[in-house]
Design a protein around this motif. Structure first.
Motif, mmCIF file in Angstrom:
data_model
loop_
_atom_site.group_PDB
_atom_site.id
_atom_site.type_symbol
_atom_site.label_atom_id
_atom_site.label_comp_id
_atom_site.label_asym_id
_atom_site.label_seq_id
_atom_site.Cartn_x
_atom_site.Cartn_y
_atom_site.Cartn_z
ATOM 1 N N ASN A 59 21.274 -17.122 55.162
ATOM 2 C CA ASN A 59 22.148 -17.159 56.332
ATOM 3 C C ASN A 59 22.349 -15.772 56.936
ATOM 4 N N ILE A 60 21.267 -15.002 57.015
ATOM 5 C CA ILE A 60 21.293 -13.680 57.638
ATOM 6 C C ILE A 60 20.811 -13.823 59.071
ATOM 7 N N LEU A 61 21.560 -13.224 59.994
ATOM 8 C CA LEU A 61 21.191 -13.317 61.405
ATOM 9 C C LEU A 61 19.830 -12.666 61.641
ATOM 10 N N PRO A 62 18.993 -13.290 62.456
ATOM 11 C CA PRO A 62 17.698 -12.658 62.763
ATOM 12 C C PRO A 62 17.887 -11.442 63.648
ATOM 13 N N ALA A 63 16.987 -10.486 63.534
ATOM 14 C CA ALA A 63 17.020 -9.298 64.378
ATOM 15 C C ALA A 63 16.818 -9.693 65.830
ATOM 16 N N THR A 64 17.304 -8.864 66.726
ATOM 17 C CA THR A 64 17.104 -9.079 68.154
ATOM 18 C C THR A 64 15.628 -8.920 68.507
#
Length: 173
Positions: A59-64
């Motif tokens: 549940n880690i946000l993906p990089a921009t």
């Protein structure tokens, strides 16, 4: 750690540009691909897909933005050329090396002094270098390795320059 910091900044109302690059061509990938008798780009892609799945699972946000070394060659070459023009790098037989002695702050982040570093302890000593600790920014092509055209001949970037060029391109100074 970066995910927590990013989430906090976004919670506080900041817009976060999160750049996480993929080094999709380097010695380790090429060596592993040769051992497994597979294409190095396919091997790298498999690692990238696995890593992305790990991020989802955690549940880690993906990089921009996820720049890849193989897609940023123009930026890498431009940076190397700039370092040569400023005297921080020099070409030798199709390779280009960074002049560690030219940088007064070299070793500052690691807390190590250039004079205390032992030549040959991490990488093989190369007599073509001006200083044993000078490191490759560009490596001339070897048989069976992927390569790109450059002012110094066919080759590929060294590990250190990839991240610097990609992040400078996407984040700026």
């Amino acid at each position: 750690v970066f995910d927590v910091i990013r989430r906090y900044f976004e919670y506080r109302g900041f817009q976060v540009l999160h750049v996480m690059n993929f080094t999709d061509v380097d010695d380790k990938i090429i060596n592993r691909a040769n051992q497994q008798n597979v294409d190095p780009f396919q091997l790298a892609e498999g690692y990238i897909l696995e890593f992305r799945q790990n991020l989802i699972d955690l549940n880690i946000l993906p990089a921009t933005i996820n720049p890849r070394a193989t897609q940023e060659m123009d930026q890498i070459l431009k940076m190397i050329e700039g370092l040569i023009e400023k005297g921080f790098a020099y070409p030798v037989d199709g390779d280009v090396y960074f002049r560690v002695q030219k940088d007064a702050d070299y070793g500052r982040l690691s807390g190590r002094k250039l004079d205390d570093m032992q030549a040959g302890s991490r990488i093989e000593v190369d007599d073509r270098k001006e200083h044993p600790m000078d490191f490759a920014l560009w490596k001339s092509a070897k048989e069976g390795e992927p390569f790109w055209d450059s002012p110094w001949g066919h080759g590929r970037p060294g590990w250190h320059i990839e991240c610097s060029a990609m992040n400078l391109h996407h984040i700026g100074d």
